[in-house]
Structures are given as C-alpha cells and as structure tokens.
Write an enzyme that holds these catalytic residues in place. Structure first.
Site, mmCIF file in Angstrom:
data_model
loop_
_atom_site.group_PDB
_atom_site.id
_atom_site.type_symbol
_atom_site.label_atom_id
_atom_site.label_comp_id
_atom_site.label_asym_id
_atom_site.label_seq_id
_atom_site.Cartn_x
_atom_site.Cartn_y
_atom_site.Cartn_z
ATOM 1 N N LYS A 22 0.708 -1.121 0.031
ATOM 2 C CA LYS A 22 0.093 0.189 -0.236
ATOM 3 C C LYS A 22 0.733 1.278 -0.050
ATOM 4 O O LYS A 22 0.743 2.279 -0.818
ATOM 5 C CB LYS A 22 -0.718 0.021 1.385
ATOM 6 C CG LYS A 22 -1.430 1.357 1.815
ATOM 7 C CD LYS A 22 -2.202 1.219 2.754
ATOM 8 C CE LYS A 22 -1.563 1.565 4.372
ATOM 9 N NZ LYS A 22 -1.433 2.975 4.572
ATOM 10 N N ASN A 23 1.858 1.186 0.822
ATOM 11 C CA ASN A 23 2.744 2.364 1.033
ATOM 12 C C ASN A 23 3.717 2.678 -0.069
ATOM 13 O O ASN A 23 4.271 3.877 -0.075
ATOM 14 C CB ASN A 23 3.444 2.659 2.545
ATOM 15 C CG ASN A 23 2.258 2.770 3.500
ATOM 16 O OD1 ASN A 23 1.201 3.078 3.246
ATOM 17 N ND2 ASN A 23 2.797 2.682 4.767
ATOM 18 N N ARG A 93 -4.753 10.743 4.946
ATOM 19 C CA ARG A 93 -3.677 11.534 5.152
ATOM 20 C C ARG A 93 -2.550 11.420 3.807
ATOM 21 O O ARG A 93 -2.180 12.308 3.306
ATOM 22 C CB ARG A 93 -2.635 11.324 6.213
ATOM 23 C CG ARG A 93 -3.411 11.818 7.633
ATOM 24 C CD ARG A 93 -2.318 11.640 8.755
ATOM 25 N NE ARG A 93 -1.260 12.343 8.546
ATOM 26 C CZ ARG A 93 -0.986 13.651 8.918
ATOM 27 N NH1 ARG A 93 -2.063 14.340 9.494
ATOM 28 N NH2 ARG A 93 -0.069 14.380 8.639
ATOM 29 N N CYS A 117 -4.452 12.997 13.586
ATOM 30 C CA CYS A 117 -4.212 11.490 13.368
ATOM 31 C C CYS A 117 -4.218 10.737 14.694
ATOM 32 O O CYS A 117 -3.618 11.146 15.767
ATOM 33 C CB CYS A 117 -3.102 11.085 12.552
ATOM 34 S SG CYS A 117 -2.773 9.692 11.987
ATOM 35 N N ARG A 122 1.296 14.515 13.489
ATOM 36 C CA ARG A 122 1.828 14.112 11.907
ATOM 37 C C ARG A 122 2.066 15.451 11.058
ATOM 38 O O ARG A 122 1.804 15.680 10.181
ATOM 39 C CB ARG A 122 1.213 13.202 11.009
ATOM 40 C CG ARG A 122 0.945 11.930 12.168
ATOM 41 C CD ARG A 122 0.379 10.793 11.363
ATOM 42 N NE ARG A 122 1.043 10.367 10.236
ATOM 43 C CZ ARG A 122 0.811 9.403 9.361
ATOM 44 N NH1 ARG A 122 -0.539 8.963 9.617
ATOM 45 N NH2 ARG A 122 1.481 8.965 8.416
ATOM 46 N N PRO A 123 3.384 16.249 11.695
ATOM 47 C CA PRO A 123 3.481 17.507 10.806
ATOM 48 C C PRO A 123 3.876 17.426 9.500
ATOM 49 O O PRO A 123 4.457 16.203 9.123
ATOM 50 C CB PRO A 123 4.526 18.158 11.710
ATOM 51 C CG PRO A 123 5.085 17.098 12.561
ATOM 52 C CD PRO A 123 4.453 15.994 12.715
ATOM 53 N N VAL A 124 3.700 18.369 8.608
ATOM 54 C CA VAL A 124 4.276 18.096 7.198
ATOM 55 C C VAL A 124 5.359 19.239 6.815
ATOM 56 O O VAL A 124 5.364 19.587 5.765
ATOM 57 C CB VAL A 124 3.204 18.230 6.249
ATOM 58 C CG1 VAL A 124 2.178 17.191 6.197
ATOM 59 C CG2 VAL A 124 2.206 19.599 6.366
ATOM 60 N N ASP A 125 5.913 19.983 7.727
ATOM 61 C CA ASP A 125 6.684 21.085 7.917
ATOM 62 C C ASP A 125 7.925 20.839 6.778
ATOM 63 O O ASP A 125 8.474 21.216 6.363
ATOM 64 C CB ASP A 125 7.255 21.470 9.072
ATOM 65 C CG ASP A 125 7.956 20.113 9.965
ATOM 66 O OD1 ASP A 125 7.214 19.358 10.066
ATOM 67 O OD2 ASP A 125 8.983 20.642 10.441
ATOM 68 N N ASP A 310 5.263 0.418 11.654
ATOM 69 C CA ASP A 310 4.094 0.014 11.405
ATOM 70 C C ASP A 310 3.897 -1.483 11.694
ATOM 71 O O ASP A 310 2.704 -2.172 11.561
ATOM 72 C CB ASP A 310 3.895 -0.237 9.562
ATOM 73 C CG ASP A 310 3.767 1.579 9.284
ATOM 74 O OD1 ASP A 310 3.343 2.122 10.125
ATOM 75 O OD2 ASP A 310 3.831 1.935 8.183
ATOM 76 N N ARG A 402 -8.496 -0.429 5.373
ATOM 77 C CA ARG A 402 -7.627 0.527 4.674
ATOM 78 C C ARG A 402 -6.409 0.010 4.080
ATOM 79 O O ARG A 402 -5.957 0.394 3.193
ATOM 80 C CB ARG A 402 -7.448 1.704 5.855
ATOM 81 C CG ARG A 402 -8.587 2.653 5.883
ATOM 82 C CD ARG A 402 -8.151 3.836 6.430
ATOM 83 N NE ARG A 402 -6.609 4.274 6.249
ATOM 84 C CZ ARG A 402 -5.715 4.506 7.120
ATOM 85 N NH1 ARG A 402 -5.996 4.558 8.350
ATOM 86 N NH2 ARG A 402 -4.524 4.765 6.666
HETATM 87 C C1 EPZ Z 1 4.424 7.095 6.180
HETATM 88 O O1 EPZ Z 1 4.053 8.066 6.900
HETATM 89 C C2 EPZ Z 1 3.667 5.829 6.262
HETATM 90 N N1 EPZ Z 1 2.410 6.381 5.355
HETATM 91 C C3 EPZ Z 1 3.262 5.193 7.587
HETATM 92 O O2 EPZ Z 1 2.305 4.239 7.422
HETATM 93 C C4 EPZ Z 1 4.566 4.937 8.396
HETATM 94 O O3 EPZ Z 1 3.929 4.732 9.620
HETATM 95 C C5 EPZ Z 1 5.611 6.099 8.559
HETATM 96 O O4 EPZ Z 1 5.794 6.602 6.970
HETATM 97 C C6 EPZ Z 1 6.724 6.035 9.167
HETATM 98 O O5 EPZ Z 1 7.444 4.601 8.446
HETATM 99 C C7 EPZ Z 1 2.540 6.198 4.087
HETATM 100 O O6 EPZ Z 1 3.683 5.497 3.552
HETATM 101 C C8 EPZ Z 1 1.534 6.485 3.144
HETATM 102 P P1 EPZ Z 1 6.886 10.129 8.160
HETATM 103 P P2 EPZ Z 1 4.662 9.521 6.864
HETATM 104 O O7 EPZ Z 1 6.813 11.657 7.335
HETATM 105 O O8 EPZ Z 1 5.448 9.665 5.593
HETATM 106 C C9 EPZ Z 1 7.864 13.345 11.620
HETATM 107 C C10 EPZ Z 1 0.666 2.635 7.954
HETATM 108 O O9 EPZ Z 1 0.159 2.380 8.966
HETATM 109 N N2 EPZ Z 1 7.653 14.456 10.790
HETATM 110 O O10 EPZ Z 1 7.960 9.153 7.642
HETATM 111 O O11 EPZ Z 1 3.484 10.484 7.073
HETATM 112 C C11 EPZ Z 1 6.526 12.596 11.873
HETATM 113 O O12 EPZ Z 1 5.747 13.189 12.731
HETATM 114 C C12 EPZ Z 1 1.158 4.295 8.000
HETATM 115 O O13 EPZ Z 1 0.579 2.477 6.838
HETATM 116 C C13 EPZ Z 1 7.923 15.874 11.006
HETATM 117 O O14 EPZ Z 1 8.336 15.873 12.012
HETATM 118 O O15 EPZ Z 1 5.627 9.520 8.129
HETATM 119 C C14 EPZ Z 1 6.967 11.246 12.428
HETATM 120 O O16 EPZ Z 1 7.223 11.374 13.919
HETATM 121 C C15 EPZ Z 1 0.840 5.043 8.976
HETATM 122 N N3 EPZ Z 1 7.686 16.545 10.068
HETATM 123 C C16 EPZ Z 1 8.456 11.146 11.789
HETATM 124 O O17 EPZ Z 1 8.618 12.350 11.239
HETATM 125 C C17 EPZ Z 1 7.272 16.324 8.613
HETATM 126 O O18 EPZ Z 1 7.023 17.183 7.909
HETATM 127 C C18 EPZ Z 1 8.346 10.001 10.312
HETATM 128 O O19 EPZ Z 1 7.217 10.305 9.768
HETATM 129 C C19 EPZ Z 1 7.059 14.819 8.304
HETATM 130 C C20 EPZ Z 1 7.241 14.065 9.454
#
Ligand code: EPZ
Length: 430
Positions: A22-23, A93, A117, A122-125, A310, A402
């Site tokens: 999926k991811n 998301r 969430c 889950r910031p996007v900064d 995960d 999902r």
């Molecule tokens: C991906 O989410 C996956 N989703 C998640 O899978 C997975 O848990 C996660 O990566 C970690 O492996 C998809 O691929 C669609 P991140 P993503 O940005 O990309 C912080 C599932 O169950 N962060 O790698 O959103 C964040 O808060 C899902 O299938 C920032 O600080 O995760 C976290 O602590 C849930 N700023 C860490 O980084 C940002 O701008 C990693 O998050 C972005 C993230």
C-alpha cells in the site's frame, strides 16, 4: 459497520501470498500524475486507501482503470486541476502524496492541510521546507497548502532530516517535484524505506535521473518531461510481518510467499531472538514455525533499516504472551500506543511511560469485544484475538480494510476461525 468474530487458539498453518505494498502504491499512483503517456501498474492492492487515491486522481484529471488481469492502467486526460480538496484529504492523510507531483508537473499545487491522526502529531513541515528548497513559494491559506513553482533557480541541496528521523512521504514529495525541476537537486537525509526506493525506481522508468537510490543521499538531475511506464509494486512488508506475527501468536507454521526477505531483516531478526524458527524456503519466501511461548525481547522502532513502526503494535501483541518482560520503545511516533488499552482489556499487562511500554508476558490473553482504531493497532487486535482463549469481537474493521486486502480470507485459508459480519445489515435495522 463490519466486525470480525474470532475464535482464538487455532494454530495457523500453510502458505499465504502477500499483496503489493500500500505505502509504495500510494506515492507511485500519485506520481502517475506526471506521466505524458499511459502507465501500467501491477501489484496495486485493492484497498480502501487505494480507492481514495484513485478518486483523488480522478479529480486531478487522471483516468484509472483496473484491467482483467488486476493491473491498473492510468492516463492523464486533463492537466489543469491542481487542487486536492479537504473532503478527500480528510479521509486519508496519504493524499498529501499528490503535493510534489502536482508542483513538479503543473507548477502549482493546492492540497488541503492534513488534520490530526490517531497515531499522534503528524506535521508536514519537512515537506514544505523541501519544496521551498526547490525554489517554490509555499504558504498555508484557508486550510490549504498552496505551492507555486519558481522560474529556473540555482542548483540546490536540501536536508530532509527531522526530530524523528527522515520523512517517508516528505521524501517522496520532494523527490517527485525535484525530478521535473531544472538543474541538480541533492536530497540529504532522504528516507531509505523500500517504498521510497520503489518510487524512485518507478520515476527512473518514467525517464527521471536519480542517483543514490536506496541510500540517504539522492542526487537528482531535473528532466523536462516524464513518459508513461510499466511497473510492478513491491510486496507489502508490513502485511507480511502482520501475517508472520499471527502465525507465531498461534504457535503455527506458516510460509509467506511473494515477499522480499531483505526488506524484513529487522522483524525477522526479532522473531529469531524470540525463539521462533525462521527460514527462507525460496528467495521470495519466509517461513516461521513456533512452539510454546515466545522469549521476551526489547524492540525499538526506527526509520528503515530499523524495526518498522508499522509493525510495533502487532509485535507488542506477541510480546504480551512472552515468557518474561519486554520493552517496546517507539522512536518514530512516540504516541503510537492506542492499542495498549485494548490489549489490556484482553488481559495483557502493559505499563506505558512516555515512548516506552513495559510488557509483562502472561500465559494467555482472553477474548473479549475490542475496538479497532487506527490501521496497525487494529491489525494487532486481530493478531491478539487469534491467539486468545475464547471469542474476540473486533469492531470497526474498516480501519483494517484501509490497509489489508481481505485479511480474514487469507487467515481463514491458514485455518483461522475468523468471520466478518455486519450487525446492521444482518439485523435488518438502521
Ligand atoms: C509513512 O507516513 C507511512 N505512510 C506510515 O504508514 C508510516 O508509519 C510512516 O511513514 C513511518 O514509516 C505512508 O507511506 C502513506 P513520516 P509518513 O513523514 O510519511 C515526523 C501505515 O500504518 N515528521 O516518515 O507520514 C513525523 O511526525 C502508515 O501504513 C515531521 O516531524 O511518516 C514522524 O515522527 C501510518 N515533519 C516522523 O517524522 C514532517 O514534515 C516520520 O514520519 C514529516 C514527518
């Protein structure tokens, strides 16, 4: 609302094939926005999140059709829409994955800012910082991220690391935008998850020029256009890991097929430390055989190649019945412990302190009604129910749908006693 009825205690046995990831499929589908011809994708699982992404792509001018052989053919028919609306983004998301492709291919993106969430903040900064590093103007306006590409700027180096390590979808977004940004972009501290690697390889099949794939530094030479491509999505390492924990939980003997064992190194190492017999009968197969209670073990989730967040909940379910005490520390999403309270209702002894849970193994869990919450927490409840004494009823299984393709069908084929029922439909009411 569907629910699962599980009669626990049946050792699982047999072979089961995992679906495509999926991811990996989600960012790859988003990237098809950038193609100038049709794309043919194999291994895209039939899941709720995938259907949501296809709905979103439909709004963004991409026509997608499932073929008789299960492959998905996409084609861009309208290159003008740039807006991913709140109504869709709020349901998933991962809709954020269209941000980079829209900016790269159409020069503008308006994507609803994702909300809260279940698994914590889950910031996007980092996504926004990365796109700004490419020279784009990025602002938040009326609940939307609005990004506008710049005219050609100088070559650039962008650091993508954050407080909890690299960002997976952030790397995907910045990479997608970078491949169509003129000049050289060096991405430092890029996520190394196999799903990011798969996206990068797909982009190369479309004509992108990316060096360093699989490592933390990606060097991108911008190109002026991308063609359509055929691609097979990698197997889902998280589905594989979930099925393996279910096998071990029941003292079973199961072979998962169509997997990449390399992508499962950390979970397989943990299973071996827990006393499970782990084998690789073929290059794309993993077999686990378990008897008795697993040994306790300490787990720390980390970005790839570390142990995946995960799979944290599913392994915690397993450690609940280990012969001793274990520590589970969550370093990617420090608040991702929503499953703890439900596992406790099943008799688990867990004490949580900050990002760590101390799990005191008990001889067995006992079935009861539990509530699915987020995707992986819900999967953990299914795993727990399969091993528990008596009946477990998992409510709100749409969370599981999902991310898992007909998981109850796969589990039943391994001997599990699990049924899906819809109390509203079957009761004839409301
Ligand atoms: C991906 O989410 C996956 N989703 C998640 O899978 C997975 O848990 C996660 O990566 C970690 O492996 C998809 O691929 C669609 P991140 P993503 O940005 O990309 C912080 C599932 O169950 N962060 O790698 O959103 C964040 O808060 C899902 O299938 C920032 O600080 O995760 C976290 O602590 C849930 N700023 C860490 O980084 C940002 O701008 C990693 O998050 C972005 C993230």
């Amino acid at each position: 609302m569907d629910r699962f009825l599980i009669q626990g205690g049946v050792p699982l046995a047999g072979r089961v094939r995992v679906a495509g990831a999926k991811n990996a499929a989600l960012p790859i589908l988003a990237a098809t926005l950038m193609a100038e011809g049709p794309c043919r994708l194999d291994g895209v699982p039939d899941l709720r999140d995938i259907r949501t992404m296809l709905d979103l792509l439909g709004l963004l001018g991409v026509r997608a059709e499932r073929q008789g052989d299960g492959s998905l053919v996409t084609e861009v028919v309208d290159r003008t829409p740039c807006r991913a609306p709140y109504e869709l983004v709020k349901t998933m998301r991962a809709s954020i994955c269209v941000l980079g492709p829209l900016l790269g291919a159409r020069g503008r993106a308006e994507v609803s800012f994702p909300g809260g969430c279940q698994i914590g903040p889950r910031p996007v900064d980092l996504h926004l910082k990365g796109l700004a590093g490419l020279g784009a103007t990025v602002r938040v306006e009326g609940g939307y991220i609005v990004a506008q590409a710049a005219a050609r700027g100088p070559d650039r180096e962008i650091y993508l690391g954050g407080p909890f390590g690299p960002t997976v979808t952030g790397t995907a977004n910045v990479l997608c935008a970078a491949v169509l940004t003129p000049g050289t972009t060096v991405l430092q501290a890029a996520a190394m998850e196999p799903e990011v690697t798969d996206l990068a390889r797909f982009l190369c099949a479309m004509g992108a020029r990316i060096a360093g794939i699989g490592g933390p530094t990606l060097v991108v030479e911008g190109v002026t256009g991308l063609r359509g491509a055929a691609w097979r999505v990698i197997p889902d390492r998280i589905e594989a890991g979930t099925l393996l924990t279910a096998a071990v939980m029941t003292g079973g003997d199961v072979t998962v097929t169509g997997v990449d064992p390399q992508a499962l190194t950390a979970p397989l190492d943990l299973l071996a430390r827990m006393g499970v017999t782990v084998g690789r009968p073929a290059p794309d197969e993993v077999r686990v055989a378990a008897t008795g209670r697993p040994h306790p073990a300490d787990v720390v989730t980390l970005p790839y190649p570390g142990f995946p967040t995960d799979l944290q909940a599913q392994f915690m379910a397993l450690l609940c019945v280990a012969a001793g005490n274990s520590f589970v520390t969550e370093k990617v999403y420090p608040e991702r412990f929503i499953h703890v309270a439900e596992l406790q209702r099943m008799g688990a002894r867990i004490r949580k302190e900050g990002p760590t849970a101390m799990v005191e193994g008990v001889a067995e869990l006992s079935g009861c009604p539990v509530m699915a919450s987020d995707l992986r927490a819900s999967a953990a409840l299914v795993v727990a129910g399969l091993g528990a004494r008596g009946e477990t009823v998992v409510d709100r299984v749409y969370h599981i749908d999902r991310g898992y393709e007909a998981i109850e069908v796969k589990l039943r084929a391994l001997g599990a006693r699990i049924a899906r029922e819809n109390p509203v439909r079957e009761g004839g009411g409301g």
